[in-house]
Design an enzyme around this catalytic site. Structure first.
Site, PDB file in Angstrom:
ATOM      1  N   ASP A  19       0.818  -1.229  -0.061  1.00  0.00           N
ATOM      2  CA  ASP A  19      -0.079  -0.080  -0.135  1.00  0.00           C
ATOM      3  C   ASP A  19       0.834   1.229  -0.024  1.00  0.00           C
ATOM      4  OD1 ASP A  19      -2.164  -1.835  -0.032  1.00  0.00           O
ATOM      5  OD2 ASP A  19      -3.152  -0.672   1.628  1.00  0.00           O
ATOM      6  N   CYS A  73       1.027  -8.309   5.014  1.00  0.00           N
ATOM      7  CA  CYS A  73       0.479  -6.725   4.752  1.00  0.00           C
ATOM      8  C   CYS A  73      -0.920  -6.691   4.417  1.00  0.00           C
ATOM      9  CB  CYS A  73       1.333  -6.350   3.574  1.00  0.00           C
ATOM     10  SG  CYS A  73       3.003  -5.936   4.130  1.00  0.00           S
ATOM     11  N   SER A 129      -5.227   5.211   5.723  1.00  0.00           N
ATOM     12  CA  SER A 129      -4.222   4.133   6.129  1.00  0.00           C
ATOM     13  C   SER A 129      -4.231   4.126   7.433  1.00  0.00           C
ATOM     14  CB  SER A 129      -2.833   4.781   5.875  1.00  0.00           C
ATOM     15  OG  SER A 129      -2.078   4.339   6.455  1.00  0.00           O
TER      16      SER A 129
END
Length: 561
Positions: free
Chosen positions: A84, A125, A473
């Site tokens: 990301d 992740c 995020s």
């Protein structure tokens, strides 16, 4: 090894008519004796370009050792993995959340096509972990499964301080724009912030999901926090390989573990940790695939009664390495044991027994007496802007910004908003609105760490707020409210907001509203023509995704119409 009489893999290796199948299996190098053993798939998301995954080749070997020692036959196969951080701020981020669905479908495809008896998910992740889980808990998959998360990254070090990706690279862009650091300092930080393999150092999405996977009982104790570079991570990988073979013999499947109690416990720990808001999307998606109803309001109900006892970055100044030294998830469970619900685990113990055995080794990291706040890290807001809900990481919002009123500054894309921020066109007291970035409108619900980090670096997170139908995020801090549902592309009220509309945010009261009467808002909605009809992506995977994806309030899962 005790033999299991009804191995799923017998469908491809038993009886005379399977001679062609056996011929192909022998071509891989296995022996005749292996045909009597459980076939264990290792779904590995190894990649040379994702720092959280570059150490997986070595972990694959340790998992294989464990499987072989326990009497199974290991088969490694690959899974896609998107970083990301690297995908952030450009068209690549459109693909991040959608990749979760591709990964889930890939798990289903590989397991069903090759008749594995058990499965090890080697992941780390952001979207890879929930994607793999979603595939493994599907009713038509549901074979014994254990998760190995590859581990957090060590903190960096520069100029006498520990450093991390978000605070010292993303936020340093804002510091550089504000002329608070030099270009040389910026270059030094980008070289020192990420010293090696592992998931980013704070309590961002990857590490939060690893913690919740362990809480749900799908990985071995201490797996979530054990560092990528440690020998202990190799031992956990080895023991996970040994354990999966026993799980096949005992028929311990994901749907025996991932139930309403497991998801409840995951939310409890999420609130205590103050984890990433993305976990709301992922837990709802995992629940959907598991056939468990998970109401968005449950997150807030739990948040009201579970105290926030850990403050890692971005909310605080500590890192995953500190949480690991303080006892990891077993220590967190020990503090929360009276709130948790009983549930079985891949370890063979009830989660409550693991909680009883956990010990807090550092009360500066895990507060057992004086929590950081009496409420959990995430809050769910509702109002005329978000009738189906919105999400905020309240543990990363300073007290004075938990109530905020200001005029809207509306943008129809992340990039337009980013340009305005960098060109200093945002004034103190304004509420930035970023729309058409939801699951359907993005498409792909891009993370917006760029705008939030630059605002932080420019010192504006205590004077402006940000609202979006996209997402943030896990590294975001400040009054940033995401997942606004329904999204603009689906005709949601966020799509009819105008510059100058007065926006009211009240996190303690769980409200988010625009100061318009029902009549005024209704009149705008009647005339509203969402821009989604123009379709940003007319071909390829994202065009199909935009047609099938549901609201963020439903976990942004794909449903056949």
């Amino acid at each position: 090894m005790k033999e299991k009489k009804d191995l799923l893999s017998y469908q491809i290796k038993k009886d005379p008519d399977r001679a062609p199948h056996r011929a192909l299996l022998y071509a891989t190098g296995i022996s005749k004796s292996d045909m009597q053993k459980p076939f264990i798939g290792i779904a590995s998301s190894f990649s040379d370009i994702v720092p959280g995954h570059v150490n997986m080749r070595e972990l694959e070997r340790w998992i294989e050792r464990g499987i072989s020692e326990a009497g199974g036959v290991p088969f490694v196969f690959g899974m896609p993995a998107i970083c990301d951080g690297i995908a952030m701020g450009h068209n690549g981020m459109h693909y991040s959340l959608p990749s979760r669905e591709l990964i889930a479908d890939s798990i289903e495809s590989m397991v069903k096509a090759h008749c594995f008896d058990g499965l090890v998910l080697l992941t780390n992740c952001d979207k890879i972990t929930p994607g793999m889980l979603m595939g493994s808990v599907r009713v038509n998959v549901n074979i014994p499964t254990i998760v190995v998360t590859a581990g957090p990254m060590l903190s960096g070090f520069y100029n006498g301080k520990r450093r991390s990706l978000v605070r010292d690279t993303f936020e340093s862009v804002g510091l550089y724009q504000a002329k608070k650091i030099s270009q040389q300092e910026l270059e030094e930080l980008e070289c020192k912030a990420c010293p090696g393999s592992g998931s980013c150092q704070g309590l961002y999405t990857a590490n939060t999901m690893a913690c919740l996977v362990e809480t749900m009982g799908l990985s071995l104790p201490k797996c979530a926090t054990t560092l990528s570079v440690s020998a202990e991570k190799k031992r956990i990988a080895y023991e996970s390989g040994r354990r999966i073979v026993q799980m096949v013999l005992e028929n311990i499947t994901p749907l025996r573990i991932v139930n309403s109690n497991a998801l409840y416990n995951a939310i409890v720990v999420d609130m205590a940790l103050g984890g990433s808001t993305n976990t709301v999307l992922h837990l709802k998606a995992i629940a959907y695939e598991s056939g468990v109803k998970l109401d968005l309001k449950l997150f807030d109900e739990i948040s009201r009664k579970v105290a926030n006892i850990v403050r890692l970055e971005p909310a605080g100044d500590m890192y995953m390495e500190d949480l690991d030294r303080a006892g990891g998830i077993p220590a967190i469970l020990s503090v929360l044991k009276n709130t948790l619900k009983p549930n079985s685990t891949v370890y063979g113990k009830n989660i409550l027994d693991i909680a009883k055995e956990g010990k807090v080794l550092d009360e500066e990291v895990i507060r057992t007496k004086k929590p950081y706040s009496e409420e959990g890290g995430i809050a769910i807001l509702f109002g005329n802007i978000a009738p189906e809900g919105a999400v905020v990481k309240q543990s990363a919002v300073v007290p004075k910004m938990r109530k905020f009123v200001g005029p809207a500054k509306v943008f129809d894309s992340e990039q337009d908003a980013m340009n305005a921020i960098l060109n200093k066109k945002i004034k103190k007291g304004e509420v930035i609105i970023i729309r058409y970035e939801g699951p359907k409108g993005g498409p792909g619900m891009r993370e917006m760490l760029g705008p939030t980090s630059v605002l932080q670096g420019m010192g504006m997170t205590e004077s402006v707020a940000l609202i979006t139908d996209g997402r943030f995020s896990g590294g975001t801090r400040g009054p940033c409210i995401g997942h606004v549902s329904p999204e603009a592309a689906a005709g949601g009220p966020i799509g009819v907001l105008k510059d100058g509309d007065i926006i009211e945010i009240d996190i303690p009261a769980r409200k988010i509203n625009v100061r318009l009467t029902n009549t005024e808002l209704g009149a705008r909605l009647v005339k509203f023509q969402p821009q989604y009809r123009e379709k940003k992506f007319k071909t390829g995977w994202l065009a199909r995704y935009a047609e099938m994806v549901t609201s963020a309030s439903e976990g942004a899962v794909l449903k056949v119409k």
